[in-house]
Design a protein around this motif. Structure first.
Motif, short mmCIF file in Angstrom:
data_model
loop_
_atom_site.label_atom_id
_atom_site.label_comp_id
_atom_site.label_asym_id
_atom_site.label_seq_id
_atom_site.Cartn_x
_atom_site.Cartn_y
_atom_site.Cartn_z
N VAL A 131 0.83 -1.21 0.00
CA VAL A 131 0.00 0.00 0.00
C VAL A 131 0.86 1.26 0.00
CG1 VAL A 131 -1.90 -1.18 1.15
CG2 VAL A 131 -0.22 0.08 2.53
N PHE A 132 2.15 1.11 0.32
CA PHE A 132 3.07 2.25 0.31
C PHE A 132 3.83 2.27 -1.01
CE2 PHE A 132 2.72 0.97 4.80
CZ PHE A 132 2.21 2.15 5.33
N ASP A 133 3.87 3.42 -1.64
CA ASP A 133 4.52 3.55 -2.95
C ASP A 133 5.98 3.94 -2.74
OD1 ASP A 133 4.99 3.70 -5.64
OD2 ASP A 133 4.11 5.70 -5.87
N CYS A 134 6.75 2.99 -2.20
CA CYS A 134 8.17 3.25 -1.96
C CYS A 134 8.90 1.92 -1.85
CB CYS A 134 8.35 4.07 -0.66
SG CYS A 134 7.96 3.17 0.84
N PRO A 135 10.22 1.94 -1.98
CA PRO A 135 10.98 0.69 -1.78
C PRO A 135 10.83 0.17 -0.36
CG PRO A 135 12.34 2.39 -2.82
CD PRO A 135 11.09 3.07 -2.35
N VAL A 136 10.87 -1.15 -0.22
CA VAL A 136 10.84 -1.82 1.08
C VAL A 136 12.03 -2.77 1.14
CG1 VAL A 136 9.49 -3.18 2.71
CG2 VAL A 136 8.31 -1.70 1.06
N ILE A 137 12.94 -2.54 2.06
CA ILE A 137 14.09 -3.43 2.25
C ILE A 137 13.73 -4.50 3.27
CG2 ILE A 137 16.48 -3.59 3.04
CD1 ILE A 137 16.90 -0.71 2.28
N TRP A 138 13.91 -5.77 2.91
CA TRP A 138 13.71 -6.87 3.85
C TRP A 138 15.04 -7.52 4.16
CZ3 TRP A 138 9.08 -10.57 2.77
CH2 TRP A 138 7.95 -9.85 2.34
N PHE A 139 15.18 -8.03 5.37
CA PHE A 139 16.26 -8.96 5.67
C PHE A 139 15.83 -9.85 6.84
CE2 PHE A 139 17.32 -4.68 7.18
CZ PHE A 139 17.31 -4.86 8.56
N ALA A 140 16.55 -10.94 7.02
CA ALA A 140 16.07 -12.02 7.88
C ALA A 140 16.38 -11.80 9.35
CB ALA A 140 16.68 -13.35 7.44
N GLY A 141 15.47 -12.33 10.19
CA GLY A 141 15.71 -12.47 11.61
C GLY A 141 15.83 -13.94 11.97
N ASN A 142 15.93 -14.23 13.24
CA ASN A 142 16.16 -15.61 13.66
C ASN A 142 14.97 -16.52 13.44
OD1 ASN A 142 15.67 -13.63 16.01
ND2 ASN A 142 14.84 -15.54 16.84
#
Length: 272
Positions: free
Chosen positions: A82-93
């Protein structure tokens, strides 16, 4: 700025939204210590959208899924779309990296580095498969060194899931970044790094050390009690963090809570 601080009036800031530790599940009604995690994330996103403040970038700092299912990652992907912007993901445990990557591969969310608004953003994978604690591999640290060397004058935010410094909770001492001292030594020798941002601890943390602002933020679901010796759950509401960044490296940041969200937390739990 603290949790209760008033947002800045900086003209045309670069706005970054941190969402962390949603712990979503394949089950749409899945609960974590009494909270339906999809509903709490929905409440957070609804409040963000109602603020009228539009993010230029979202950092999703790990533990996206509690069960590591692709269904959970798709649920998160759909919600942040719903947000018109980049989304950075990275992993947790709690994340399953292959499942997560299967959902975000060949999308903007798979990017680990973003250059925008005069800032550099670097996401690091501190997850260790099968373990709660974190660590940064030699390759991960070299990746960070390379990014910093390429942009020696660009204000930089480094983000990861696990905490690289002591946060004042005895029970968390063993579940942070095992080689956090090595990371922090590198960052202390890199004056362009202005912010180190993480999740994992489900509470607010804000400390300034030299040129570094060290920040952690509340989860979009359950919270952990600050300054606790043993595992302890807090009754505070789900939350999120805003950062407003100036091209000169200045930082304004604050935390918001979704206080209208009705919840009954399992305060007597001894783990999750």
């Amino acid at each position: 700025m603290s949790e209760s601080a008033i947002p800045s009036k900086r003209p045309n800031p670069l706005r970054v939204l941190q969402l962390t530790d949603p712990h979503l599940m394949a089950d749409p009604f899945g609960e974590l210590l009494g909270i339906r995690t999809r509903e709490s994330l929905d409440a957070v996103i609804d409040q963000v959208r109602g603020e009228g403040r539009v993010p230029d970038l979202i950092i999703a700092s790990g533990d996206i899924a509690q069960d590591g299912s692709q269904t959970a990652y798709r649920a998160f992907r759909d919600r942040v779309s719903v947000f018109d912007c980049p989304v950075i993901w990275f992993a947790g445990n709690h994340d399953d990296v292959p499942s997560m990557n299967a959902v975000i591969e060949e999308t903007e969310s798979a990017r680990r580095r973003v250059l925008t608004g005069g800032w550099q953003f670097i996401g690091l994978d501190s997850s260790v498969p099968g373990h709660v604690h974190g660590a940064l591999s030699d390759d991960e640290l070299q990746y960070l060194r390379d990014c910093l060397a390429e942009c020696p004058k660009t204000p930089t935010l480094v983000a990861l899931h696990h905490h690289p410094v002591d946060v004042g909770c005895d029970w968390m001492a063993a579940i942070g970044v095992r080689n956090g001292a090595e990371l922090m030594d590198l960052l202390r020798r890199s004056p362009q790094v202005k912010i180190v941002l993480w999740g994992h601890i489900h509470q607010v943390f804000d400390r300034v050390e030299g040129h570094l602002r060290m920040l952690a933020s509340p989860s979009t679901c359950i919270q952990f009690a600050p300054d606790s010796s043993d595992f302890a759950v807090d009754q505070r509401s789900p939350g999120y963090r805003w950062l407003e960044l100036g091209p000169d490296g200045d930082v304004d940041t604050w935390v918001r809570r979704v206080d209208h969200f009705e919840m009954t937390v399992e305060l007597d739990s001894d783990g999750y």
